[in-house]
Each structure stands twice: as C-alpha cells, then as structure tokens.
Design an enzyme around this catalytic site. Structure first.
Site, PDB file in Angstrom:
ATOM      1  N   CYS A   1     156.947  32.054  38.156  1.00  0.00           N
ATOM      2  CA  CYS A   1     157.758  31.054  37.968  1.00  0.00           C
ATOM      3  C   CYS A   1     158.761  31.444  39.277  1.00  0.00           C
ATOM      4  O   CYS A   1     159.375  32.504  39.285  1.00  0.00           O
ATOM      5  CB  CYS A   1     158.717  31.203  36.881  1.00  0.00           C
ATOM      6  SG  CYS A   1     160.132  30.234  36.804  1.00  0.00           S
TER       7      CYS A   1
ATOM      8  N   ARG B   1     140.341  27.000  45.167  1.00  0.00           N
ATOM      9  CA  ARG B   1     140.129  28.545  45.630  1.00  0.00           C
ATOM     10  C   ARG B   1     139.664  29.289  44.375  1.00  0.00           C
ATOM     11  O   ARG B   1     138.870  30.036  44.291  1.00  0.00           O
ATOM     12  CB  ARG B   1     140.965  29.150  46.519  1.00  0.00           C
ATOM     13  CG  ARG B   1     140.891  28.215  47.807  1.00  0.00           C
ATOM     14  CD  ARG B   1     142.124  29.219  48.751  1.00  0.00           C
ATOM     15  NE  ARG B   1     141.192  30.424  49.172  1.00  0.00           N
ATOM     16  CZ  ARG B   1     142.081  31.473  49.728  1.00  0.00           C
ATOM     17  NH1 ARG B   1     143.358  31.332  49.959  1.00  0.00           N
ATOM     18  NH2 ARG B   1     141.339  32.328  49.909  1.00  0.00           N
TER      19      ARG B   1
ATOM     20  N   HIS C   1     148.383  41.253  49.819  1.00  0.00           N
ATOM     21  CA  HIS C   1     148.622  39.838  49.902  1.00  0.00           C
ATOM     22  C   HIS C   1     148.858  39.071  48.514  1.00  0.00           C
ATOM     23  O   HIS C   1     148.747  38.226  48.502  1.00  0.00           O
ATOM     24  CB  HIS C   1     147.720  38.926  50.811  1.00  0.00           C
ATOM     25  CG  HIS C   1     147.888  39.500  52.404  1.00  0.00           C
ATOM     26  ND1 HIS C   1     146.915  39.294  53.378  1.00  0.00           N
ATOM     27  CD2 HIS C   1     148.954  40.119  53.041  1.00  0.00           C
ATOM     28  CE1 HIS C   1     147.420  39.801  54.429  1.00  0.00           C
ATOM     29  NE2 HIS C   1     148.517  40.478  54.312  1.00  0.00           N
TER      30      HIS C   1
HETATM   31  P1  OAD Z   1     139.774  36.478  59.108  1.00  0.00           P
HETATM   32  O1  OAD Z   1     139.045  35.244  58.422  1.00  0.00           O
HETATM   33  O2  OAD Z   1     140.773  36.635  60.120  1.00  0.00           O
HETATM   34  O3  OAD Z   1     138.652  37.638  59.688  1.00  0.00           O
HETATM   35  C1  OAD Z   1     137.616  37.980  58.758  1.00  0.00           C
HETATM   36  C2  OAD Z   1     136.798  38.897  59.832  1.00  0.00           C
HETATM   37  O4  OAD Z   1     135.548  39.185  59.047  1.00  0.00           O
HETATM   38  C3  OAD Z   1     136.213  38.584  61.083  1.00  0.00           C
HETATM   39  O5  OAD Z   1     136.433  39.575  61.979  1.00  0.00           O
HETATM   40  C4  OAD Z   1     134.756  38.511  60.961  1.00  0.00           C
HETATM   41  O6  OAD Z   1     133.968  38.730  62.205  1.00  0.00           O
HETATM   42  C5  OAD Z   1     134.386  39.440  59.860  1.00  0.00           C
HETATM   43  N1  OAD Z   1     133.511  39.196  59.140  1.00  0.00           N
HETATM   44  C6  OAD Z   1     132.648  37.854  58.517  1.00  0.00           C
HETATM   45  N2  OAD Z   1     131.571  38.303  57.754  1.00  0.00           N
HETATM   46  C7  OAD Z   1     131.338  39.511  57.485  1.00  0.00           C
HETATM   47  C8  OAD Z   1     130.515  40.279  57.058  1.00  0.00           C
HETATM   48  N3  OAD Z   1     129.658  39.792  56.132  1.00  0.00           N
HETATM   49  N4  OAD Z   1     130.623  41.936  57.032  1.00  0.00           N
HETATM   50  C9  OAD Z   1     131.722  42.135  58.105  1.00  0.00           C
HETATM   51  N5  OAD Z   1     132.662  41.438  58.766  1.00  0.00           N
HETATM   52  C10 OAD Z   1     132.448  40.173  58.514  1.00  0.00           C
HETATM   53  O7  OAD Z   1     140.221  37.529  57.603  1.00  0.00           O
HETATM   54  P2  OAD Z   1     141.214  38.403  57.495  1.00  0.00           P
HETATM   55  O8  OAD Z   1     141.165  39.550  58.397  1.00  0.00           O
HETATM   56  O9  OAD Z   1     141.100  38.796  56.163  1.00  0.00           O
HETATM   57  O10 OAD Z   1     146.445  36.004  54.612  1.00  0.00           O
HETATM   58  O11 OAD Z   1     142.617  37.602  57.428  1.00  0.00           O
HETATM   59  C11 OAD Z   1     143.873  38.359  57.477  1.00  0.00           C
HETATM   60  C12 OAD Z   1     144.881  37.181  56.459  1.00  0.00           C
HETATM   61  O12 OAD Z   1     144.969  36.032  57.245  1.00  0.00           O
HETATM   62  C13 OAD Z   1     144.354  36.938  55.271  1.00  0.00           C
HETATM   63  O13 OAD Z   1     144.689  37.827  54.325  1.00  0.00           O
HETATM   64  C14 OAD Z   1     145.321  35.695  55.031  1.00  0.00           C
HETATM   65  C15 OAD Z   1     145.023  34.893  56.191  1.00  0.00           C
HETATM   66  O14 OAD Z   1     145.775  34.048  56.886  1.00  0.00           O
HETATM   67  C16 OAD Z   1     147.212  35.261  54.162  1.00  0.00           C
HETATM   68  O15 OAD Z   1     146.762  34.393  53.461  1.00  0.00           O
HETATM   69  C17 OAD Z   1     148.664  35.698  53.972  1.00  0.00           C
END
Ligand code: OAD
Length: 248
Positions: free
Chosen positions: A126, A69, A118
C-alpha cells in the site's frame, strides 16, 4: 563450448563468486526482455508504465499491465540457466546471486541467496501505510485499495525511484569481494546495477559476461562468453561438477 584455461583456473581457486543477472536469463523461459527486438520497451514507453506518476494518473492501466505480466510469469518455468545458477550455490564456498529480474524464477529454480535489486512482481504494498499484499488474484484488472484507503502497487522499482538501500549496499560488497563476477543476460544499460561488474573489475575480480551479443561493457570485462545463458551455464556447471570432483 570451450572454456578458457584462464576462466577455469580462476573458477577452480575461487572462494567467493557472484553473478548479476538481467532479463536475458529469463528469455529462454519465454519472458520478454526489455531492449531486444520485440522487447517490452519497444511496445511501451517506460514513462507510460513504470513510474509513480504514471501509476497515480492511471492506476488501473498500470496495475492491469503488471497483472498481465504476472500472468505471463505464472505460466513460465525456470530454465537450465536458472537451475545452473542455483547449483552454483552448492559448488562455491560463497555464491551471491544479484538480480535485476522481478520474475521470481531464480527462487523457483532453488536459489536461496538472492539479492533482488528491482523488487519482485509477486509482492505488492500500500502506498499509504506500506502494508504488504502478496496474495492477489491475477485476474483482478482494477487496482486494489488497502483498508486505509491507499492504492496498492507492485513492489518493483520504477524509473526515478531509489533501489532498496540494503540490497544495493550488499550487492556492492559482493562486487568488491568476489574472486569471479559474472554479468549474465543484461544489457548493462541501467544504473546503478550496471556499475556492479565495473566495481568488481576495479576491485580485482575476474569479470565474465555471458550474453547472446556484445554489450556496452563487453570491452571492460575480462572474458565474454557469447551465447544463450541457459546453454552456457548448464555446460559450465557440468564442467565444474566434474572438475571439482576430480580435484577433491
Ligand atoms: P535488457 O532487455 O536491457 O537486456 C537483456 C539482455 O539479455 C540483452 O543484452 C540481450 O542481448 C541479452 N539476452 C537475450 N536473450 C539472452 C539469452 N538467452 N542468454 C543470454 N543473454 C540474452 O534487460 P536488463 O539488462 O535486465 O528495470 O534491463 C535492466 C533493467 O531495465 C530491468 O531490470 C528493468 C528495465 O527497465 C526496471 O524495470 C527498473
């Protein structure tokens, strides 16, 4: 995009504005999201990769996934959404950026006032003595060890772990004190971050969601702007720059 009179009037009089961002903000840079089709959690189970037990049972596997990543993130660039959010710091009297993203793209776009809920993939520590290791060779696919013998892990929040206390507290204060609160590119499915727009709403903020599709909180916010965050935020900042200059 046409912005509503209500949004414009709230923004023009706002003194404190906050934005919560999620993976969608980095999608236009080429960083995969988590829950969209083709997203990270479609290919991998979070419990295989993003938790402490998984790391302890197969540290090389988890480490190599984060190194992969890092390689993706090293090769991408901030998009107009990140740049517009950095601009907003100059537009509003107080602007707070709260992110769930670990990709460091907000910083690379020039944002200064960032609260990372996050963690950040560019940092490591470590697990035994908590010494920081931030300059690691991304091609090193086997987990690294500290001089003290402890394993070195990425400084990101895994499932089942607490969010950093000060950052979460600060984000809650931002939600409570903002005149306008944006929730951008997040599915709002992961707590406690997903509570922030709802706290903001409860404390009287005008809450605006920017997303390519509706989310579980769309019906709870004041306004939903549907589309790509890079495009909408760029237009919004251009509009604000012109309107604020004409007001001054
Ligand atoms: P998600 O993958 O759950 O959601 C991404 C969101 O972005 C979705 O609602 C899509 O519709 C939207 N999206 C995609 N492309 C877009 C664009 N070009 N413009 C606007 N919106 C768009 O990701 P997060 O909500 O960030 O946590 O997920 C939250 C957490 O879940 C992350 O921080 C991670 C994950 O597990 C950890 O790893 C602790």
């Amino acid at each position: 995009m046409e912005f509503s009179d209500e949004l414009i009037s709230h923004l023009l009089k706002a003194r404190t504005v906050s934005a919560l961002t999620g993976a969608g903000v980095s999608a236009e840079s080429g960083v995969p999201t988590f829950r969209d089709p083709g997203g990270i959690w479609e290919k991998f189970r979070p419990e295989q990769l993003a938790n402490f037990e998984a790391f302890m049972s197969d540290p090389d596997f988890v480490w190599s996934w984060y190194q992969h990543r890092r390689e993706i993130m090293r090769d991408v660039k901030p998009n107009p959404g990140h740049i517009a959010l950095a601009e907003m710091e100059k537009i509003f009297e107080k602007f707070y950026l709260i992110t769930q993203n670990i990709d460091n793209l907000h910083k690379r776009a020039g944002s200064k006032n960032i609260t990372e809920l996050h963690g950040n993939i560019e940092r490591n520590y470590c697990i035994k003595c908590r010494k920081q290791f931030n300059e690691v060779d991304v091609s090193q696919k086997k987990v690294l060890k500290c001089e003290c013998g402890g394993l070195i892990r990425p400084d990101v929040v895994w499932f089942g772990e607490m969010l950093p206390y000060d950052e979460l507290n600060f984000a809650e204060e931002c939600a409570k004190s903002s005149d306008v609160f944006f929730t951008i590119g997040t599915s709002a499915e992961v707590y406690p971050a997903a509570l922030l727009p709802l706290i903001a709403k409860q404390f009287g903020s005008y809450v605006v969601e920017i997303n390519t599709k509706p989310t579980v909180i769309s019906s709870d916010v004041d306004e939903v702007l549907v589309g790509k965050s890079g495009e909408i935020l760029k237009e919004l900042v251009n509009f604000l720059n012109v309107s604020i200059k004409s007001v001054k």
